[in-house]
Motif scaffolding. Sequence first.
Motif, short mmCIF file in Angstrom:
data_model
loop_
_atom_site.label_atom_id
_atom_site.label_comp_id
_atom_site.label_asym_id
_atom_site.label_seq_id
_atom_site.Cartn_x
_atom_site.Cartn_y
_atom_site.Cartn_z
N ASP A 33 0.84 -1.21 0.00
CA ASP A 33 0.00 0.00 0.00
C ASP A 33 0.87 1.26 0.00
N PHE A 34 1.90 1.28 0.83
CA PHE A 34 2.79 2.45 0.93
C PHE A 34 3.49 2.72 -0.41
N GLN A 35 3.81 1.65 -1.13
CA GLN A 35 4.49 1.80 -2.41
C GLN A 35 3.54 2.08 -3.57
N GLY A 36 2.24 2.08 -3.32
CA GLY A 36 1.28 2.36 -4.38
C GLY A 36 1.09 1.21 -5.35
N VAL A 37 1.29 -0.02 -4.87
CA VAL A 37 1.07 -1.20 -5.71
C VAL A 37 -0.41 -1.22 -6.11
N LEU A 38 -0.67 -1.50 -7.37
CA LEU A 38 -2.03 -1.47 -7.88
C LEU A 38 -2.88 -2.59 -7.29
N ARG A 39 -2.32 -3.79 -7.22
CA ARG A 39 -3.00 -4.93 -6.59
C ARG A 39 -1.94 -5.95 -6.20
N GLN A 49 8.39 -26.52 10.78
CA GLN A 49 8.83 -25.72 11.94
C GLN A 49 10.03 -24.86 11.57
N GLY A 50 9.92 -23.53 11.77
CA GLY A 50 11.03 -22.62 11.52
C GLY A 50 11.23 -22.24 10.06
N HIS A 51 10.43 -22.79 9.15
CA HIS A 51 10.55 -22.51 7.72
C HIS A 51 9.31 -21.74 7.28
N THR A 52 9.53 -20.59 6.66
CA THR A 52 8.42 -19.75 6.20
C THR A 52 8.60 -19.43 4.72
N GLU A 53 7.51 -19.55 3.97
CA GLU A 53 7.49 -19.21 2.55
C GLU A 53 6.61 -17.98 2.37
N VAL A 54 7.14 -16.95 1.71
CA VAL A 54 6.42 -15.71 1.45
C VAL A 54 6.38 -15.51 -0.06
N VAL A 55 5.18 -15.29 -0.60
CA VAL A 55 5.05 -14.96 -2.02
C VAL A 55 4.18 -13.72 -2.13
N ILE A 56 4.72 -12.69 -2.78
CA ILE A 56 3.98 -11.46 -3.02
C ILE A 56 3.89 -11.30 -4.53
N ASP A 57 2.68 -11.53 -5.05
CA ASP A 57 2.41 -11.42 -6.49
C ASP A 57 1.72 -10.07 -6.67
N GLN A 58 2.44 -9.11 -7.24
CA GLN A 58 1.94 -7.74 -7.28
C GLN A 58 1.98 -7.14 -8.67
N TRP A 59 1.09 -6.18 -8.87
CA TRP A 59 1.05 -5.42 -10.12
C TRP A 59 1.39 -3.98 -9.80
N GLN A 60 2.37 -3.44 -10.53
CA GLN A 60 2.83 -2.08 -10.29
C GLN A 60 2.69 -1.24 -11.56
N SER A 61 2.38 0.02 -11.37
CA SER A 61 2.34 0.97 -12.49
C SER A 61 3.77 1.24 -12.94
N GLU A 76 1.77 -1.31 -16.97
CA GLU A 76 1.88 -1.89 -15.64
C GLU A 76 2.58 -3.23 -15.78
N THR A 77 3.18 -3.65 -14.70
CA THR A 77 3.96 -4.89 -14.77
C THR A 77 3.70 -5.75 -13.55
N ASN A 78 3.75 -7.05 -13.77
CA ASN A 78 3.58 -8.04 -12.71
C ASN A 78 4.96 -8.38 -12.16
N VAL A 79 5.11 -8.29 -10.85
CA VAL A 79 6.36 -8.64 -10.18
C VAL A 79 6.02 -9.68 -9.11
N VAL A 80 6.75 -10.79 -9.12
CA VAL A 80 6.53 -11.85 -8.13
C VAL A 80 7.78 -11.95 -7.26
N GLN A 81 7.59 -11.69 -5.98
CA GLN A 81 8.68 -11.77 -5.00
C GLN A 81 8.44 -13.01 -4.15
N ALA A 82 9.38 -13.96 -4.20
CA ALA A 82 9.27 -15.19 -3.43
C ALA A 82 10.43 -15.25 -2.44
N GLU A 83 10.11 -15.48 -1.19
CA GLU A 83 11.12 -15.60 -0.13
C GLU A 83 10.96 -16.95 0.54
N SER A 84 12.04 -17.63 0.74
CA SER A 84 12.04 -18.91 1.44
C SER A 84 12.96 -18.77 2.64
N TRP A 85 12.35 -18.62 3.82
CA TRP A 85 13.10 -18.44 5.06
C TRP A 85 13.34 -19.81 5.68
#
Length: 161
Positions: A33-39, A49-61, A76-85
């Motif tokens: 929201d702070f970055q103005g991501v469209l969706r 246990q102790g392992h976290t997967e984060v995926v942020i599939d976002q559309w940016q202007s 606009e472009t689709n950016v997919v950020q995947a993090e594997s902790w």
Amino acid sequence: MSRRLVHELIYDAPAAEVAAMLADPAFRQAVCDFQGVLRADISITTPSQGHTEVVIDQWQSTSGIPSFAKTIVGDETNVVQAESWSTPLLGDIVVTIPGKPGDIRGTATLSESGGTTTETVDLAIKVGIPLLGGKIEALISTLLLKALKAENKVGRDYLSR
């Protein structure tokens, strides 16, 4: 070739609190929201246990980016950020723009000293477009740095509540 970006995000909180913040969908949505991501579609799972997967599939202007880049990505472009902790203190990061050449890969590490936590993000940016790849890598590096600074600001606000 590729371009390397290393940036430190400093938080006045213990590493466990920062790790919990990074695994909170509300925090990730606040950053978008702070970055103005469209969706954005945010998925956070803990497959073990102790392992976290984060995926942020976002559309940016793409307004405001140079025309040489805009012709490649459009309005606009689709950016997919995947993090594997693999642990709360170490995560692998992969950022892709589906259908576009190149990617961003690296790590995020949390280290605590005296109640202050430093998140170090170390990324390699690679764009496989002859002649323009280096210019696009430099642009992406600038945009990523801006995004990391925004995340740090939102994170400091989040942790101060």
